[in-house]
Write a protein that holds these residues in place. Sequence first.
Motif, PDB file in Angstrom:
ATOM      1  N   UNK A 273      24.713  31.576  31.336  1.00  0.00           N
ATOM      2  CA  UNK A 273      25.307  32.269  32.485  1.00  0.00           C
ATOM      3  C   UNK A 273      25.695  31.279  33.573  1.00  0.00           C
ATOM      4  N   UNK A 274      24.797  30.346  33.884  1.00  0.00           N
ATOM      5  CA  UNK A 274      25.077  29.359  34.922  1.00  0.00           C
ATOM      6  C   UNK A 274      26.236  28.449  34.526  1.00  0.00           C
ATOM      7  N   UNK A 275      26.300  28.085  33.245  1.00  0.00           N
ATOM      8  CA  UNK A 275      27.391  27.229  32.776  1.00  0.00           C
ATOM      9  C   UNK A 275      28.737  27.948  32.875  1.00  0.00           C
ATOM     10  N   UNK A 276      28.749  29.249  32.523  1.00  0.00           N
ATOM     11  CA  UNK A 276      30.005  30.017  32.622  1.00  0.00           C
ATOM     12  C   UNK A 276      30.450  30.127  34.079  1.00  0.00           C
ATOM     13  N   UNK A 277      29.482  30.315  34.980  1.00  0.00           N
ATOM     14  CA  UNK A 277      29.803  30.409  36.400  1.00  0.00           C
ATOM     15  C   UNK A 277      30.309  29.070  36.936  1.00  0.00           C
ATOM     16  N   UNK A 278      29.665  27.998  36.533  1.00  0.00           N
ATOM     17  CA  UNK A 278      30.087  26.666  36.976  1.00  0.00           C
ATOM     18  C   UNK A 278      31.504  26.355  36.514  1.00  0.00           C
ATOM     19  N   UNK A 279      31.917  26.973  35.411  1.00  0.00           N
ATOM     20  CA  UNK A 279      33.274  26.771  34.900  1.00  0.00           C
ATOM     21  C   UNK A 279      34.293  27.663  35.617  1.00  0.00           C
ATOM     22  N   UNK A 280      33.815  28.468  36.588  1.00  0.00           N
ATOM     23  CA  UNK A 280      34.726  29.289  37.378  1.00  0.00           C
ATOM     24  C   UNK A 280      34.967  30.678  36.846  1.00  0.00           C
ATOM     25  N   UNK A 281      34.097  31.154  35.936  1.00  0.00           N
ATOM     26  CA  UNK A 281      34.294  32.457  35.308  1.00  0.00           C
ATOM     27  C   UNK A 281      33.547  33.579  36.023  1.00  0.00           C
ATOM     28  N   UNK A 282      33.941  34.800  35.683  1.00  0.00           N
ATOM     29  CA  UNK A 282      33.214  35.996  36.103  1.00  0.00           C
ATOM     30  C   UNK A 282      32.194  36.332  35.016  1.00  0.00           C
ATOM     31  N   UNK A 283      30.939  36.483  35.397  1.00  0.00           N
ATOM     32  CA  UNK A 283      29.878  36.839  34.449  1.00  0.00           C
ATOM     33  C   UNK A 283      29.391  38.251  34.767  1.00  0.00           C
ATOM     34  N   UNK A 284      29.393  39.124  33.760  1.00  0.00           N
ATOM     35  CA  UNK A 284      28.994  40.513  33.941  1.00  0.00           C
ATOM     36  C   UNK A 284      27.571  40.756  33.477  1.00  0.00           C
TER      37      UNK A 284
ATOM     38  N   UNK B 208      40.280  40.254  36.205  1.00  0.00           N
ATOM     39  CA  UNK B 208      39.795  38.995  35.623  1.00  0.00           C
ATOM     40  C   UNK B 208      39.070  39.286  34.321  1.00  0.00           C
ATOM     41  N   UNK B 209      38.980  38.277  33.472  1.00  0.00           N
ATOM     42  CA  UNK B 209      38.155  38.397  32.273  1.00  0.00           C
ATOM     43  C   UNK B 209      36.682  38.333  32.684  1.00  0.00           C
ATOM     44  N   UNK B 210      35.865  39.168  32.053  1.00  0.00           N
ATOM     45  CA  UNK B 210      34.436  39.193  32.350  1.00  0.00           C
ATOM     46  C   UNK B 210      33.666  38.659  31.142  1.00  0.00           C
ATOM     47  N   UNK B 211      32.826  37.689  31.381  1.00  0.00           N
ATOM     48  CA  UNK B 211      31.952  37.149  30.339  1.00  0.00           C
ATOM     49  C   UNK B 211      30.649  37.950  30.399  1.00  0.00           C
TER      50      UNK B 211
ATOM     51  N   UNK C  68      29.524  39.893  38.307  1.00  0.00           N
ATOM     52  CA  UNK C  68      29.851  41.317  38.312  1.00  0.00           C
ATOM     53  C   UNK C  68      28.578  42.064  37.932  1.00  0.00           C
ATOM     54  N   UNK C  69      28.032  42.804  38.876  1.00  0.00           N
ATOM     55  CA  UNK C  69      26.738  43.464  38.666  1.00  0.00           C
ATOM     56  C   UNK C  69      26.939  44.972  38.706  1.00  0.00           C
ATOM     57  N   UNK C  70      26.690  45.615  37.568  1.00  0.00           N
ATOM     58  CA  UNK C  70      26.971  47.043  37.435  1.00  0.00           C
ATOM     59  C   UNK C  70      25.765  47.812  36.927  1.00  0.00           C
ATOM     60  N   UNK C  71      25.731  49.094  37.274  1.00  0.00           N
ATOM     61  CA  UNK C  71      24.771  49.989  36.624  1.00  0.00           C
ATOM     62  C   UNK C  71      25.192  50.176  35.181  1.00  0.00           C
ATOM     63  N   UNK C  72      24.343  50.775  34.372  1.00  0.00           N
ATOM     64  CA  UNK C  72      24.627  50.883  32.925  1.00  0.00           C
ATOM     65  C   UNK C  72      24.179  52.256  32.449  1.00  0.00           C
ATOM     66  N   UNK C  73      25.141  53.114  32.079  1.00  0.00           N
ATOM     67  CA  UNK C  73      24.798  54.485  31.694  1.00  0.00           C
ATOM     68  C   UNK C  73      25.198  54.840  30.266  1.00  0.00           C
ATOM     69  N   UNK C  74      25.971  53.971  29.603  1.00  0.00           N
ATOM     70  CA  UNK C  74      26.347  54.266  28.216  1.00  0.00           C
ATOM     71  C   UNK C  74      26.872  53.000  27.536  1.00  0.00           C
ATOM     72  N   UNK C  75      27.001  53.080  26.216  1.00  0.00           N
ATOM     73  CA  UNK C  75      27.560  51.965  25.450  1.00  0.00           C
ATOM     74  C   UNK C  75      29.062  51.809  25.691  1.00  0.00           C
ATOM     75  N   UNK C  76      29.674  52.771  26.349  1.00  0.00           N
ATOM     76  CA  UNK C  76      31.113  52.728  26.604  1.00  0.00           C
ATOM     77  C   UNK C  76      31.453  52.029  27.914  1.00  0.00           C
ATOM     78  N   UNK C  77      30.457  51.599  28.665  1.00  0.00           N
ATOM     79  CA  UNK C  77      30.704  51.022  29.988  1.00  0.00           C
ATOM     80  C   UNK C  77      31.604  49.784  29.967  1.00  0.00           C
ATOM     81  N   UNK C  78      31.334  48.769  29.121  1.00  0.00           N
ATOM     82  CA  UNK C  78      32.136  47.544  29.200  1.00  0.00           C
ATOM     83  C   UNK C  78      33.655  47.754  29.068  1.00  0.00           C
ATOM     84  N   UNK C  79      34.142  48.515  28.079  1.00  0.00           N
ATOM     85  CA  UNK C  79      35.601  48.690  28.029  1.00  0.00           C
ATOM     86  C   UNK C  79      36.164  49.401  29.248  1.00  0.00           C
TER      87      UNK C  79
END
Length: 227
Positions: A99-110, A58-61, A39-50
């Motif tokens: 990051x690679x390990x989380x992806x290999x486990x089938x997760x979404x990485x942000x 899906x859960x984002x790591x 999951x690749x996003x722009x970043x404009x504030x500390x409030x972005x993740x929530x």
Amino acid sequence: MGHFFYYFCRELFLLPLRFGSRTHYSGMELVPRTGPGLVISNHISHFDPPFMTAKFPREIHFMADKPLLEIPVLGKMMEWGYVFAIDRTKNDRSALKTALARLEAGNMVGIFPEKGIRHGTTSVLGGAELPIGTASLWRMADVPVIPMVIIGSDQIYAWKNYLRRPRVFVRVGKLLLPDRKASREELRDRIVAAWRELFESMQRDYNIRPEELPQSAQQRWGGEQAR
């Protein structure tokens, strides 16, 4: 424990944000329900993740700056909620391996690939160049990319805005499939193109006003508009 703290932290941070904003989501149906993804996003504030996770199916790591995870209590809660650190003061190979390990486990990485909060001409949406690192990770991981753009979350920096509940927009774009034959530069350009296409469509679809476009926290506090 991870599931509990992921949703606990999300709801904890979202509680005041829900009261202090009007959020518009689109494109969540494009997110794959199974399998790994970046999951690749722009970043404009500390409030972005929530805001990003509120309607995401899906859960984002999240990969986050190391100092955030060093905050007493809160940092440990974030870590338990799947957040992992990257030390941006060096070439952090440990973060890459995680990051690679989380992806290999089938997760979404942000990931916020602009290396910090960006707005105006310092952001990719404003014409800046995207660092090549994320394209390198994408090439190594060989997983789909879920492009995302967020607009308006920086308005929350000005507490007076809570009274008028500013609009916040989160949009997911079409999946970008992995391509081992593409160069890092080509992959980077695909991410940039996806972001800018999303940004343009959001401005058009929501009639986004100039004062809703990304500004720095200092501008929000001072009531100045970005130039």
